[in-house]
Scaffold this motif. Structure first.
Motif, short mmCIF file in Angstrom:
data_model
loop_
_atom_site.label_atom_id
_atom_site.label_comp_id
_atom_site.label_asym_id
_atom_site.label_seq_id
_atom_site.Cartn_x
_atom_site.Cartn_y
_atom_site.Cartn_z
N HIS A 169 3.84 38.62 24.49
CA HIS A 169 2.74 38.56 25.24
C HIS A 169 1.69 39.57 24.77
N TRP A 170 0.53 39.66 25.08
CA TRP A 170 -0.59 40.57 25.01
C TRP A 170 -0.50 41.61 26.10
N GLY A 171 0.37 41.30 27.39
CA GLY A 171 0.42 42.43 28.32
C GLY A 171 1.40 41.80 29.13
N SER A 172 2.00 42.88 30.17
CA SER A 172 3.20 42.53 31.05
C SER A 172 2.82 43.52 32.11
N CYS A 173 3.60 43.20 33.30
CA CYS A 173 3.45 43.95 34.48
C CYS A 173 4.93 43.88 34.91
N GLY A 174 5.65 44.87 34.80
CA GLY A 174 7.08 45.09 35.15
C GLY A 174 7.27 45.12 36.55
N PRO A 175 8.61 44.75 37.20
CA PRO A 175 8.79 44.98 38.66
C PRO A 175 8.59 46.37 39.14
N ASP A 176 8.70 47.50 38.09
CA ASP A 176 8.46 48.88 38.35
C ASP A 176 7.34 49.23 38.37
N GLY A 177 6.34 48.52 38.48
CA GLY A 177 4.77 48.65 38.53
C GLY A 177 4.04 49.31 37.36
N VAL A 178 4.96 49.25 36.27
CA VAL A 178 4.35 49.67 34.82
C VAL A 178 3.64 48.50 34.12
N VAL A 179 2.53 48.89 33.83
CA VAL A 179 1.57 47.72 32.89
C VAL A 179 1.72 48.22 31.58
N THR A 180 1.98 47.28 30.67
CA THR A 180 2.30 47.51 29.26
C THR A 180 1.06 46.41 28.67
N VAL A 196 -8.22 41.50 30.13
CA VAL A 196 -6.58 41.74 29.89
C VAL A 196 -6.03 42.85 30.91
N LEU A 197 -6.63 43.76 31.10
CA LEU A 197 -6.27 44.69 32.01
C LEU A 197 -6.28 44.50 33.47
N VAL A 198 -7.39 43.53 33.99
CA VAL A 198 -7.45 43.22 35.18
C VAL A 198 -6.15 42.21 35.42
N HIS A 199 -6.24 41.25 34.49
CA HIS A 199 -4.95 40.31 34.41
C HIS A 199 -3.66 40.88 34.92
N GLU A 200 -3.34 41.84 34.17
CA GLU A 200 -2.07 42.51 34.53
C GLU A 200 -2.15 43.27 36.16
N LEU A 201 -3.33 43.99 36.36
CA LEU A 201 -3.02 44.75 37.71
C LEU A 201 -3.13 43.55 38.77
N VAL A 206 -0.23 39.51 43.09
CA VAL A 206 -0.03 38.08 43.03
C VAL A 206 0.68 37.77 41.67
N PRO A 207 2.15 37.24 41.81
CA PRO A 207 2.81 37.01 40.80
C PRO A 207 2.60 35.44 40.36
N GLY A 208 2.79 35.10 39.02
CA GLY A 208 2.59 33.70 38.69
C GLY A 208 0.97 33.72 38.24
N HIS A 209 0.68 32.53 38.02
CA HIS A 209 -0.78 32.13 37.57
C HIS A 209 -1.50 30.91 38.45
N GLY A 210 -0.86 31.00 39.49
CA GLY A 210 -1.39 29.74 40.56
C GLY A 210 -2.93 29.90 41.11
N PRO A 211 -3.31 29.13 42.05
CA PRO A 211 -4.34 29.41 42.66
C PRO A 211 -4.74 30.72 43.14
N PHE A 213 -3.64 33.57 42.31
CA PHE A 213 -3.84 34.67 41.29
C PHE A 213 -5.25 34.26 40.71
N ARG A 214 -5.85 33.11 40.48
CA ARG A 214 -6.99 32.89 39.74
C ARG A 214 -8.09 33.51 41.02
N ARG A 215 -7.90 33.25 42.30
CA ARG A 215 -8.91 33.62 43.21
C ARG A 215 -9.05 35.37 43.00
N GLU A 216 -7.89 35.80 42.97
CA GLU A 216 -7.83 37.40 42.97
C GLU A 216 -8.73 37.82 41.42
N MET A 217 -8.39 37.23 40.55
CA MET A 217 -9.00 37.23 39.32
C MET A 217 -10.46 37.33 39.48
N ARG A 218 -10.94 36.19 40.25
CA ARG A 218 -12.44 35.84 40.23
C ARG A 218 -13.30 37.04 41.19
#
Length: 249
Positions: A169-180, A196-201, A206-211, A213-218
């Motif tokens: 992956h280009w980025g990940s967000c762990g359950p411990d709150g660490v963004v990589t 990319v950074l906003v995606h992980e934040l 919101v976990p997953g990439h459903g509606p 999550f997409r609303r949050e990104m917008r």
């Protein structure tokens, strides 16, 4: 549980060429679907997930998921660099020519006079490690400087942010709150780095990439859809450390 969910997803008659698997994650509360750069599909499910509910959720997302898998399957081969003077390397969306310099004590990879200088190591592996370390160092500083503004817009505070190599992956967000983030994303222009950074934040909310999550990104990036299409064009070109052997070395 994972076996029951796997049977429920298999009953949807996914395309036979798809490579997919189910991963039970105890800290998850909703279904997450991830498509790796090579097209593999991961269904991340809560430990108490109902197989029927998972299958229904996957069915709803199949059109978008199929498009993503198709796009990943059409990726060009991973970029390969030649570590010779004049080769092109990107940083923050700008191109720099490589200049090999003598190996001397204290010399490191650096941008100097419009060139990316690299000590002329005999080992390609050492050269790649040196360049990756440079991207990592510069990327960590850049991301940490950019983080306060973006995290306030998202409304989250990650435990930490790290830049290093990631396998899939280009980025990940762990359950411990660490963004990589992968060091290779530092080749992208700043608007895509923000994406990319906003995606992980947003994954902290919101976990997953459903509606949802997409609303949050917008909400954070009004042109998130445009940046996503732009990213889809640029990301296959990101160099991740593959090099051609140097003749005569």
């Amino acid at each position: 549980m994972s076996h029951s969910v796997q049977q429920a997803i298999a009953a949807l008659s996914l395309p036979p060429e798809w490579r997919w698997h189910v991963d039970v994650r105890r800290r998850r509360s909703t279904l997450g679907i991830e498509v790796a750069p090579d097209g593999r599909v991961l269904f991340a499910v809560p430990a108490d997930a109902d197989p029927t509910d998972v299958a229904l959720a996957v069915r709803k997302r199949l059109p978008r998921l199929a498009e993503e898998v198709r796009r990943r399957g059409e990726r060009p081969p991973e970029p390969v660099k030649e570590l010779v003077s004049g080769s092109s390397f990107a940083y923050l969306g700008r191109r720099y020519r490589l200049r090999l310099i003598p190996v001397e004590d204290g010399r490191r990879v650096r941008l100097y006079g419009g060139w990316l200088e690299l000590p002329d190591y005999a080992s390609p592996e050492k050269s790649v490690q040196a360049i990756a370390a440079w991207y990592t160092e510069r990327g960590t500083a850049w991301m940490r400087a950019r983080l306060p503004s973006l995290q306030s817009r998202v409304g989250v505070t990650p435990k930490a942010i790290e830049v290093r190599a990631l396998p899939d992956h280009w980025g990940s967000c762990g359950p411990d709150g660490v963004v990589t983030l992968h060091w290779a994303v530092m080749q992208l222009p700043p608007p895509l780095l923000d994406f990319v950074l906003v995606h992980e934040l947003c994954h902290l909310k919101v976990p997953g990439h459903g509606p949802a999550f997409r609303r949050e990104m917008r909400l954070v990036l009004q042109d998130a859809d445009h940046r996503e299409r732009w990213f889809a064009v640029d990301e296959p070109m990101l160099w991740r450390g593959q090099v051609r052997p140097r003749i005569g070395r």
